[in-house]
Scaffold this active site. Structure first.
Site, PDB file in Angstrom:
ATOM      1  CG  HIS A 293      -1.661  -1.219   1.431  1.00 19.91           C
ATOM      2  ND1 HIS A 293      -2.949  -1.378   0.989  1.00 19.91           N
ATOM      3  CD2 HIS A 293      -1.409  -2.484   2.009  1.00 19.91           C
ATOM      4  CE1 HIS A 293      -3.503  -2.556   1.243  1.00 19.91           C
ATOM      5  NE2 HIS A 293      -2.521  -3.237   1.883  1.00 19.91           N
TER       6      HIS A 293
ATOM      7  CB  SER B 297      12.537  21.984 -15.828  1.00 15.54           C
ATOM      8  OG  SER B 297      11.964  23.152 -15.950  1.00 15.54           O
TER       9      SER B 297
ATOM     10  CE  LYS C  85      11.510  18.882 -11.374  1.00 16.26           C
ATOM     11  NZ  LYS C  85      10.012  19.222 -11.867  1.00 16.26           N
TER      12      LYS C  85
ATOM     13  CD  GLU D 145       8.525  11.713 -15.517  1.00 16.91           C
ATOM     14  OE1 GLU D 145       7.402  12.477 -15.257  1.00 16.91           O
ATOM     15  OE2 GLU D 145       9.432  12.086 -15.865  1.00 16.91           O
TER      16      GLU D 145
END
Ligand code: ARG
Length: 453
Positions: free
Chosen positions: A154, A275, A281, A288
């Protein structure tokens, strides 16, 4: 509407463009030609072609192949599909005798044959790619056997494991993916050629000979089924979709673990990107995108299933649409596996960060297990330890920071010696069953997995 003739011309042009598949199936030219060479030999064997005719066709086909690979024969839309394109050029090169090649053959058994040859080789390539990914995971497991790590359920810290247990989990899923592809390959490895349009060839072809020439393990047993069947593509795409789902789930783990909040792992700088506005970043783009690409491959599977669902038996033009999802999945899986392998090859596990974020409440199961050894029924021990954990929560401290007297207040068995022995590594090592996260068990898993490669 202008005059009828020009309307007719425009309709012809519209339809030629609409039904041409050459932009997609051009990638089958090599296997198409290989199939045709075998077929010519098959025709010669039963006397439909003379030895000279067969040789001339074979030579011509090789010429067509080299023209296509050198780009000197332009595969334009008006040629319709790869089969027509090859035949047309063959006849241009060797003359009308080239027109004998298609005797007793249909594009229906031809395309099914081409796809199967192509897919068989593709599967072998993907299997090899999965195996190299597994090698990377095996190395990662070897170097992280002694790195303790929180196991989650979980997405809550659950029980301590060794990082290698995670690496081996990913490895094991890939082994099943390989199994599915190997199994699918057996059903791909069946030759439809000789099935003609759907009723079988009217010429006495030696189909076993054709199978041998093309390296097929078996010949199809029913001509109607052979030209209707695209199960092998659906099965392949299903195996690919499952593989991509595995890749996607592990990618999700890595996205979470590489975040500032977790900081458990770092992916190679080349696999991250910055970024355009925030200089700090380092986005986990590789992971992804892998997650995103899995959606594509699931879509490819759905495309083929939907495509086939309402089709009557034998070939229907709809089936021409089978190639785009097939090729898309092949290309996606192939690049995904390269990136995925690179991730595991270069993954850095940041042990001190991991340790600093591990919550020692994960040792609660060990305390409850200990109580069972003292004769306390597990359900009761579970309640006692839950109360201890609640107390730690109330005092906002770790389990191991609780005053020994607090423990004794909950159970006479929970003395200082017991609590002092609670260690992540020991906890992991207690899970010593086959498949467990003990050092011994993981080394055994690694040893076993070596035989998969
Ligand atoms: N281009 C077709 C395909 O890819 C080849 C088979 C065509 N067969 C036919 N009867 N029109 O499916």
């Amino acid at each position: 509407m202008a005059d009828d003739a020009s309307y007719d011309d425009s309709l012809k042009k519209l339809m030629d463009d609409f039904h041409a598949s050459i932009d997609v199936d051009r990638r089958l030219y090599k296997v198409d030609i290989r199939g045709s060479i075998a077929y010519a030999r098959g025709l010669e064997r039963v006397g439909v072609l003379t030895v000279d005719e067969c040789q001339s066709i074979e030579k011509g086909l090789k010429e067509v192949e080299s023209e296509i690979s050198q780009g000197t024969y332009h595969l334009t839309r008006d040629l319709e599909d790869i089969h027509m394109a090859v035949e047309k050029r063959l006849i241009e090169i060797i003359g009308p005798v080239g027109g004998k090649l298609h005797t007793g053959r249909s594009r229906n058994d031809q395309i099914a044959t081409d796809e199967r040859i192509y897919l068989r080789e593709t599967i072998d390539g993907i299997l090899a790619q999965i195996a190299s990914c597994q090698s990377a995971l095996l190395k990662l497991a070897e170097r992280t056997v002694d790195v303790v790590f929180p196991g989650y359920t979980h997405l809550q810290q659950a029980q301590p494991i060794r990082f290698a247990q995670y690496a081996m989990a990913v490895m094991t899923g890939l082994e099943r993916d390989k199994g599915r592809l190997q199994d699918c390959r057996k059903r791909v490895d069946v030759l439809p050629l000789g099935s003609g349009a759907m009723a079988g060839s009217a010429f006495p072809l030696d189909r076993e000979f054709l199978a041998q020439e093309l390296g097929f393990a078996a010949i199809s047993s029913n001509s109607l089924d052979a030209v209707s069947d695209r199960d092998f593509i659906a099965e392949f795409l299903s195996a690919c979709a499952m593989l991509m789902i595995h890749i996607s789930r592990a990618s999700e783990d890595l996205v979470v673990w590489s975040s500032t909040e977790f900081g458990y792992v770092r992916m190679h700088a080349r696999l991250a990107t910055g970024s355009s506005i925030m200089p700090q970043k380092k986005n986990p783009d590789a992971a992804e995108l892998l997650r995103g690409k899995s959606g594509r491959v699931v879509g490819d599977l759905i495309s083929i299933l939907t495509l086939m669902k309402g089709l009557p038996h034998a070939y229907n033009k709809d089936m021409q649409e089978d190639k785009e999802p097939l090729f898309d999945a092949i290309d996606t899986v192939s690049v995904a596996l390269q990136v995925y392998t690179a991730i595991w090859e270069t993954l850095e596990v940041r042990e001190s960060n991991v340790l600093s974020r591990m919550d020692d409440a994960m040792l609660a199961t060990d305390l409850a297990d200990y109580l069972t050894q003292c004769g306390v029924p597990f359900r009761e021990g579970h309640g006692i330890v839950a109360a201890v954990v609640d107390e730690a929560l109330r005092l906002d401290c770790g389990l191991r920071e609780l005053d020994p007297a607090v423990y004794l207040g909950f159970s006479e068995h929970l003395d200082e010696a017991v609590v002092g022995r609670l260690k992540y590594r020991d906890s992991a090592d207690k899970r010593d069953v086959p498949g467990g996260t003990s050092r011994r068990s993981i080394i055994e898993q690694i040893r076993q997995a070596e035989s998969w490669l």
